[in-house]
Design an enzyme around this catalytic site. Structure first.
Site, PDB file in Angstrom:
ATOM      1  N   PRO A 176       0.822  -1.220   0.000  1.00 30.34           N
ATOM      2  CA  PRO A 176       0.000   0.000   0.000  1.00 30.34           C
ATOM      3  C   PRO A 176       0.853   1.266   0.000  1.00 30.34           C
ATOM      4  O   PRO A 176       0.515   2.245  -0.649  1.00 30.34           O
ATOM      5  CB  PRO A 176      -0.814  -0.129   1.282  1.00 30.34           C
ATOM      6  CG  PRO A 176      -0.894  -1.595   1.539  1.00 30.34           C
ATOM      7  CD  PRO A 176       0.394  -2.177   1.023  1.00 30.34           C
TER       8      PRO A 176
ATOM      9  N   GLY B 222       4.488   1.804  -4.093  1.00 34.09           N
ATOM     10  CA  GLY B 222       4.031   1.541  -5.455  1.00 34.09           C
ATOM     11  C   GLY B 222       5.158   1.885  -6.407  1.00 34.09           C
ATOM     12  O   GLY B 222       6.061   1.091  -6.644  1.00 34.09           O
ATOM     13  N   SER B 223       5.113   3.117  -6.919  1.00 34.42           N
ATOM     14  CA  SER B 223       6.202   3.578  -7.779  1.00 34.42           C
ATOM     15  C   SER B 223       7.532   3.558  -7.016  1.00 34.42           C
ATOM     16  O   SER B 223       8.574   3.285  -7.588  1.00 34.42           O
ATOM     17  CB  SER B 223       5.914   4.994  -8.273  1.00 34.42           C
ATOM     18  OG  SER B 223       4.876   4.963  -9.231  1.00 34.42           O
TER      19      SER B 223
ATOM     20  N   GLU C 239       9.483  -7.999 -16.797  1.00 37.39           N
ATOM     21  CA  GLU C 239       8.118  -7.501 -16.783  1.00 37.39           C
ATOM     22  C   GLU C 239       7.922  -6.457 -17.873  1.00 37.39           C
ATOM     23  O   GLU C 239       6.897  -6.401 -18.529  1.00 37.39           O
ATOM     24  CB  GLU C 239       7.782  -6.880 -15.418  1.00 37.39           C
ATOM     25  CG  GLU C 239       6.302  -6.515 -15.306  1.00 37.39           C
ATOM     26  CD  GLU C 239       5.936  -5.752 -14.042  1.00 37.39           C
ATOM     27  OE1 GLU C 239       6.821  -5.140 -13.428  1.00 37.39           O
ATOM     28  OE2 GLU C 239       4.747  -5.758 -13.695  1.00 37.39           O
TER      29      GLU C 239
END
Lengths: 398, 380
Positions: A131, A134-135, A244
């Site tokens: 949470p 992220g980046s 990815e």
């Protein structure tokens, strides 16, 4: 300068087409092409067929059951499989954790996990994002503390795609809080059945259950599940992320979506004529097709340079931005093409075996949801803002 | 020049704002949306108790005599709450069509009830092949004795699932795309041959498609002069467009407030993400889009109830075009600025984004209105 495939490459393409003609189940292809949901069973059925062909693990060395394709062959496969409606392979096992295990894992880990990925016995999911991370992934907080021959893991992961199907998760965890963020991270392989793990669905804006939160409460993980060295996980994580990023541009998927859009626009009417013949709508389609043509060539240029021994660098970040924007524009146009029918949310028509009367076009039902769902394209896999940061730093030196 | 609401208009807007704040939390809205009705009967009742359902109707019909600005004040606040009640469908458009075209006995039959909120109207002007062109009508109404027999299909009738009266367009003469030859009928959904297929909409409301299969109606069902409804429809759709623009501004205001708040509190790389210039500039763009939209919503409200002419047509087309573009920009930029959390059902932003996109698909999207405007361009 030669932009044509070689004779060998053309032969490979024929081989791919023959395989897909013969082996791709029609019901699965129809779901993919119509943006319908795929079940866990659909994915597994297709994986089995691919494995039998020996074409499942295209990033692996042959000794572990991989197939050695050149970048051009991979590209041909991507193009053809999008055109045919092949399901996107769930990358977490075969294309993410496996290359890490192959490169950094020990022999026991290779023996144990790689065959289970090939056989479909293990379904992997990712435990990267949190949470608060992220980046800024390196700021992750999930903690693993060594206790004898176990780690005790506490924390929370999020955006875990298809975690509800998974029995294994690879996690980035913090094993050292005394050092810089990047230096205290380790890479753990965790069995989802371990006591203390809870998976909670995250419902996305289109009502779908695709992603999850995963909670860890005093989860005991054997030390032999550590990949590589303790505190060196960030290196492995970055290695995984390069895998990815390849393919995130989704050129093949955009081509398929564009073809779907054109078919749709040839059936929908405006002023009594097919929308495809409407001057302003056809110009909108033309513009995105032109952009896609350019992006496809950029993609080929990157592939050719890798084929020639180069390394894909920040160019693939640029392509990720362009490619996702293009796909989002196509979704936008598909939603626009159905006009007032973008409003109805007719869930039953999203199932392929729906045999009732369609409210409007047979392909209309998922289009608005698809448009909203694909807003994720510019967020995940490194947001487009982060990709631009990479380009400005790595290429422009700013 | 004065862009301020007068005292009465401000009171009206404050009243709606208070009601929405008190009754329409995000969690309650989600619950309302999941009921069969698809909105809150209780909230609708309160709108009626406060006289808000009567706002646009003339005083002799028991209304408040409100015009474009009054409707704007109500719609903007309903937009802020993402309210699901069929205010636009029933009060502005349904009531508007009946008030405009209906005879005295029809007005008596329907309007008092609509203005009091006791009756709900819905409007079927679109068809499967019509796209956004309201003159594109295939549904036929054939003379039969004193009345008519209706056959055809009306598409995406928002609020049609719970309406007591449905106003539909049908062709009494001419070809599918003729502006002439369209008539309006008010009918009860319980009439034989009326079939509704109800569905939720992407933005959490409910609507239906209506099939008319040999539906027999009396002469008293015809609203206004036979074959002359084209102009009425265009005019009233214009009022509804102004209402939608006002609603959209309310939705955008909250979308921007939520995004700004998020930029300030979400930290990455040790700082609030609002410290990153690329996100600052995007937020500024969201704000400018909102201001453009606000200006056009004001302009649209100012012509909503004025006499029909090309200037009114141009203003409404321009307004809906700007609202459509601004709405999509704010929706997409807002989701992007929120990152993953903006993609979730549990957090309210996405629901604002969905409403903004949905508004672009009601009564014509930005492309449609751009073409309309271009067709009305003045030579100099």
């Amino acid at each position: 300068m030669n932009m044509n495939y070689t004779a060998e490459e053309l032969a490979f393409r024929d081989e791919v087409r023959a395989f897909l003609d013969e082996k791709l189940p029609a019901d699965i292809a129809a779901k993919v092409k119509g943006f319908r949901r795929l079940s866990k069973e659909d994915h597994q059925r297709w994986q089995k067929i691919l494995c039998e062909q020996g074409w499942y693990a295209t990033h692996w060395p042959e000794e572990y059951g991989g197939v050695k394709w050149t970048p051009v062959q991979k590209h041909i496969w991507d193009e053809e499989s999008c055109r045919y409606g092949v399901p996107r392979s769930i990358p977490f096992g075969v294309n993410m954790v496996a290359p890490v295990i192959i490169k950094f894992g020990n022999e026991d880990q290779k023996q144990k996990y790689l065959p289970r990925i090939l056989s479909g016995e293990d379904w992997w999911c990712q435990g990267y994002s949190e949470p608060g991370a992220g980046s800024d992934l390196a700021s992750l907080k999930t903690r693993a503390v060594r206790d004898g021959d176990h780690y005790i893991v506490n924390g929370q992961k999020t955006w875990t795609t298809l975690g509800q199907y998974a029995n294994m998760i690879f996690c980035l965890v913090r094993t050292n809080t005394e050092v810089k963020n990047q230096e205290g991270i380790s890479f753990l392989l965790i069995d989802m059945d371990t006591p203390g793990i809870t998976v909670r669905p995250i419902i996305t804006l289109d009502g779908e259950h695709e992603v999850n939160e995963v909670f860890f409460e005093d989860v005991k993980v054997p030390v032999e599940n550590l990949v590589g060295e303790e505190d060196k996980g960030w290196t492995y994580a970055k290695f995984l992320l390069t895998y990815e990023r390849t393919g995130l541009a989704g050129i093949g998927m955009s081509k398929a979506a564009l073809s779907h859009l054109k078919q749709l626009a040839s059936r929908r009417l405006k002023n009594g004529k097919p929308l495809l013949e409407d001057p302003s709508f056809s110009q909108r389609i033309a513009r995105v097709e032109i952009d896609l043509t350019a992006a496809a060539i950029s993609n080929l240029r990157i592939i050719a340079s890798v084929e020639g021994g180069g390394v894909p660098g920040a160019e693939s970040s640029m392509l990720k931005v362009k490619g996702t924007e293009i796909r989002q524009s196509i979704n936008d146009l598909a939603r626009r093409a159905i006009g007032p029918y973008a409003l109805p949310f007719v869930e039953e028509e999203m199932d392929l075996d729906y045999d009732g009367e369609f409210l409007s076009d047979k392909d209309a039902a998922p289009l608005s949801a698809q448009y909203f769902n694909n807003r994720k394209l510019s967020i995940f896999g490194g947001s487009n803002e982060i990709q631009k940061n990479i380009v400005s730093k790595m290429i422009l030196g700013l | 020049m004065d862009f301020q609401l007068n005292e009465e208009q401000q009171m009206l807007q404050d009243t709606v704002a208070r009601l929405v704040r008190g009754e329409y939390s995000f969690e309650k809205r989600l619950a309302f949306s999941e009921t069969d009705l698809g909105f809150s009967a209780d909230f609708w009742h309160q709108l009626s108790e406060l006289g808000l359902t009567a706002v646009p109707f003339s005083e002799e019909l028991g209304g408040f005599g409100g015009g474009g600005v009054e409707v704007q004040s109500v719609m903007a606040e309903l937009g802020r709450g993402l309210c699901l009640e069929p205010y636009l469908q029933s009060i502005v458009l349904g009531g508007g069509l009946i008030a405009h075209a209906g005879n005295d006995s029809q007005k008596e039959n329907w309007l008092a009830g609509i203005a009091s909120g006791e009756l709900k109207a819905a409007v079927g002007l679109q068809e499967p092949q019509s796209f956004y062109d309201l003159n594109n009508v295939e549904t036929r109404a054939e003379k039969s004795g004193e009345g008519y027999i209706l056959n055809g299909r009306k598409a995406v009738v928002i609020g049609g699932h719970c309406a007591n009266v449905i106003v539909v367009s049908a062709r009494t003469s001419g070809d599918t795309r003729n502006a002439e030859g369209i008539s309006l009928f008010a009918l009860s959904p319980d009439t034989n041959g009326v079939e509704r297929r109800t569905y939720p909409t992407i933005d959490g409301a409910k609507g239906c498609d209506i099939t008319l299969n040999n539906v027999q109606v009396g002469a008293d069902s015809l609203l206004g002069e036979e074959g002359k409804a084209g102009e009425v429809i265009e005019y009233q759709a214009g009022r509804a467009i102004a209402g939608l623009c006002a609603e959209a501004v309310g939705v955008m205001e909250v979308a921007n407030e939520l995004t700004l708040e998020y930029l300030k509190q979400r930290k990455q790389f040790g700082v609030p993400i609002g410290k990153f210039q690329v996100l600052q500039h995007r937020m500024v763009d969201m704000m400018s889009e909102l201001e453009q939209a606000r200006s056009m919503a004001i302009l649209a409200a100012s012509v909503a109830d004025s006499e029909q002419n090309d200037e009114r047509r141009r203003v409404l087309a321009a307004a809906k075009n700007v609202i459509g573009r601004a709405g999509q920009f704010i929706s997409e930029a807002g989701i992007q600025s929120h990152g993953g959390i903006g993609m979730t059902w549990e957090y309210n932003f996405a629901h604002y984004a969905k409403r903004l996109i949905a508004i672009n698909h009601q009564l014509g999207d930005d492309d449609f209105h751009l073409e309309r405007y271009a067709a009305l361009l003045q030579a100099s």
